[in-house]
Design a protein around this motif. Sequence first.
Motif, PDB file in Angstrom:
ATOM      1  N   PRO A 452      23.349  -7.093   1.322  1.00 13.93           N
ATOM      2  CA  PRO A 452      22.600  -6.405   0.247  1.00 13.93           C
ATOM      3  C   PRO A 452      23.036  -6.867  -1.156  1.00 13.93           C
ATOM      4  CG  PRO A 452      24.092  -4.786   1.068  1.00 13.93           C
ATOM      5  CD  PRO A 452      24.120  -5.927   1.885  1.00 13.93           C
ATOM      6  N   LEU A 453      21.935  -6.934  -1.968  1.00 15.27           N
ATOM      7  CA  LEU A 453      22.010  -7.363  -3.373  1.00 15.27           C
ATOM      8  C   LEU A 453      22.037  -5.725  -3.928  1.00 15.27           C
ATOM      9  CD1 LEU A 453      19.278  -9.794  -4.232  1.00 15.27           C
ATOM     10  CD2 LEU A 453      21.638 -10.108  -3.809  1.00 15.27           C
ATOM     11  N   ALA A 454      22.980  -5.957  -4.974  1.00  5.11           N
ATOM     12  CA  ALA A 454      23.329  -4.711  -5.846  1.00  5.11           C
ATOM     13  C   ALA A 454      21.992  -4.282  -6.344  1.00  5.11           C
ATOM     14  CB  ALA A 454      24.454  -4.998  -6.881  1.00  5.11           C
ATOM     15  N   LYS A 455      21.951  -2.947  -6.705  1.00  2.16           N
ATOM     16  CA  LYS A 455      20.549  -2.537  -7.135  1.00  2.16           C
ATOM     17  C   LYS A 455      20.740  -1.806  -8.758  1.00  2.16           C
ATOM     18  CE  LYS A 455      18.859  -0.820  -2.750  1.00  2.16           C
ATOM     19  NZ  LYS A 455      18.124   0.350  -2.157  1.00  2.16           N
ATOM     20  N   GLU A 456      21.955  -2.149  -9.354  1.00  3.43           N
ATOM     21  CA  GLU A 456      22.067  -1.732 -10.711  1.00  3.43           C
ATOM     22  C   GLU A 456      21.106  -2.266 -11.707  1.00  3.43           C
ATOM     23  OE1 GLU A 456      24.377  -2.960  -8.780  1.00  3.43           O
ATOM     24  OE2 GLU A 456      26.022  -1.598  -8.988  1.00  3.43           O
ATOM     25  N   LYS A 457      20.606  -3.377 -11.598  1.00  2.65           N
ATOM     26  CA  LYS A 457      19.787  -3.848 -12.670  1.00  2.65           C
ATOM     27  C   LYS A 457      18.282  -3.974 -11.995  1.00  2.65           C
ATOM     28  CE  LYS A 457      22.969  -7.203 -14.534  1.00  2.65           C
ATOM     29  NZ  LYS A 457      23.231  -8.524 -15.057  1.00  2.65           N
ATOM     30  N   LEU A 458      18.036  -3.563 -10.829  1.00  2.00           N
ATOM     31  CA  LEU A 458      16.760  -3.530  -9.894  1.00  2.00           C
ATOM     32  C   LEU A 458      15.864  -2.405 -10.661  1.00  2.00           C
ATOM     33  CD1 LEU A 458      15.012  -4.732  -7.851  1.00  2.00           C
ATOM     34  CD2 LEU A 458      16.136  -3.235  -6.189  1.00  2.00           C
ATOM     35  N   SER A 459      14.553  -2.722 -11.016  1.00  2.00           N
ATOM     36  CA  SER A 459      13.769  -1.697 -11.255  1.00  2.00           C
ATOM     37  C   SER A 459      12.371  -2.019 -10.528  1.00  2.00           C
ATOM     38  CB  SER A 459      13.329  -1.601 -12.452  1.00  2.00           C
ATOM     39  OG  SER A 459      12.932  -2.840 -13.023  1.00  2.00           O
ATOM     40  N   VAL A 460      11.634  -1.128 -10.382  1.00  2.00           N
ATOM     41  CA  VAL A 460      10.236  -1.051  -9.729  1.00  2.00           C
ATOM     42  C   VAL A 460       9.373  -0.400 -10.605  1.00  2.00           C
ATOM     43  CG1 VAL A 460       8.934  -0.880  -7.478  1.00  2.00           C
ATOM     44  CG2 VAL A 460      11.460  -0.901  -7.593  1.00  2.00           C
ATOM     45  N   ASP A 493      11.777  -6.055 -10.364  1.00  2.00           N
ATOM     46  CA  ASP A 493      12.371  -6.768 -11.304  1.00  2.00           C
ATOM     47  C   ASP A 493      13.839  -6.964 -10.989  1.00  2.00           C
ATOM     48  OD1 ASP A 493      13.671  -8.074 -13.505  1.00  2.00           O
ATOM     49  OD2 ASP A 493      12.420  -6.906 -14.819  1.00  2.00           O
ATOM     50  N   LEU A 494      14.356  -7.728 -10.880  1.00  2.00           N
ATOM     51  CA  LEU A 494      16.259  -7.619 -10.459  1.00  2.00           C
ATOM     52  C   LEU A 494      16.808  -7.931 -11.556  1.00  2.00           C
ATOM     53  CD1 LEU A 494      14.407  -9.432  -7.626  1.00  2.00           C
ATOM     54  CD2 LEU A 494      17.045  -9.515  -6.781  1.00  2.00           C
TER      55      LEU A 494
END
Length: 602
Positions: A452-460, A493-494
């Motif tokens: 899994p990719l980290a979600k710290e920078k992920l937004s929806v 947006d990653l």
Amino acid sequence: MRYLSRESIFTYKGNVLPLRLLGGEDYNTDKIRWSTDNKTVIQISEYSKNYRYGGEFTNGVLLTFLEVGEAVVTAKYGRKTYTCKIEVREMRRASSSDKLQYFVGDMHDHTANMHKLDAFAQRDPELYPKNHYMKQMKEDGRMDFAVVSDHSSCLCARDFFRGYADAEGFEESVVFFPGSEGQVTIRENDRYGVEHMHGGEILTFNADLAFTASSWEMFFQKLKTSPYAFCGYPHPQTIGSSVKGIWDFRHRENNSPAFKNLFRFVEMGSGNGMYSNTINEYIYSVALDEGFHVSPTCASDCHGPKWGYDIFPGKTVIMAPEKSKEAFHDAILNNRMYATSSGNVKLFYTVNEKAAPVTLENEGEYRFHVEIAYFRMGEPDTHIKKCKVITDRGITLMELKNMGDVFDFTVNAPDSHYFYLCLQDEENRKTWSCPVWTGKPFAKKKEKPLIPLAKEKLSVYDRISGQEIPTLVNDDPMDPWITEHGKADLIFDLGEEAEFSALSHYPYWVEHAMMTKKWVEDHLYIQRVPSKYRISTSRDGKTFERIAMGHFRIFGGEETIRFDKQKARYLRLEILSTAGKEWGRKDSVDSPLAMAEFTFWK
């Protein structure tokens, strides 16, 4: 005067039948000795050591006919010896030259509304005569076959055997398949720590025992004495009553030859499980994707005191040359059955001049010829108005409308492994056909482990509502996003360009008990789950390239959509419909959308 219930048996390999010592007083089981002179041909299953609820089970055995040949079964009681001559032949198989008839029946029923052993065994005989269910089915006269599938948790050995004993003598009017509905209960915690069910209820017929299991290993171990048993999934995506979420049978993991040989059908519609009917049908394509040779069924799943059409019109249709247990058994094993939720559709279709179900040569172009008729012509609202051709991953290849009762069309699908038809009437009641396999080999891909990719920078961001939706990526599947729109247009947006090769969806899970407490009906929840999707990626957030489309189909756990490796910053996920909208009923097409969590994987 004592006597055996049969003096001779002439039957087919793979059948299971009861044999009883009758007459005189009740029997002391320790003094009845059953044996056979040919254990290669006959397997004897005894139940004489069960003393629970209602006294000794004294006078019967089940015979499983293992091989072609002759044998004698002997029952010794005191100084008397009673014998039954046995002759076993191969099962008669329908050939391509046989004229097939249509037989309607119920593939899942119960004789009483009870789920506990002691209550079932001590039920009032005035309210539940010994074979009331079978007599009512005979008197009703509208069905050709039915399945007796009381819950395994209810059945002591005596009551399980009684299903076989009661079925004798009805075959000319209704063919009964005695069996049981057991449960494979595997509790597990997923990567979020949420407990859910890996397994669920399973219908098992032509077996010599009723059972439950706490693992798949135990399930197969218990079935070792039933080499000719066959199974099916009832209401395969129902909400579990004891743990969060929807049952998950793990077709991708549980796809050994033994598992595939056992499972013969998937229940698309169930009267007692109406709330899950909106998503049960997806499991049909999931099983076919993994190489299972299954057919669709419909059933009342009724627990009495009335059964059949008056409870739920959805029925299973078997195509066989005659009305007999043997002919129906052959049809089930060879996929010659289909499901109709109106209980009124006669369906015949060919592909490249070969009648379904069939395995073709992998040709690429497929010419369909479809003929539709009806069991009851006086019900015009059940007449078919729409036909969908469905293939791998549950994708609709073609949709036709207002076709008439006989129509032809051609599909170009060089990559398809199978097809089936989904027909709909003006009330959106559905009929699902048996499959046609193209002959393209099911080559199971070796799938590399995902990280899994980290979600710290992920937004929806949802383009329809104009809102940021942080709950979809906060690693909390119990914190859902619910929108009244019934659709979503999500831009992930990653934060920077990254490589990824999968996107997973974790459904919003709830407990049956939680919904009951809050007066939320199950079907209202299930209608909200997402269905049709389209996925595109972009490096600049302006120009998107489509990389995947299909249906979400598994709601008993995290579903992962794999695709070719992408290098992008943005992913667009369009949720085009809910399960309720796809189901098509007037009370479900405008259902809101509920989702819980998404994860990118590399």
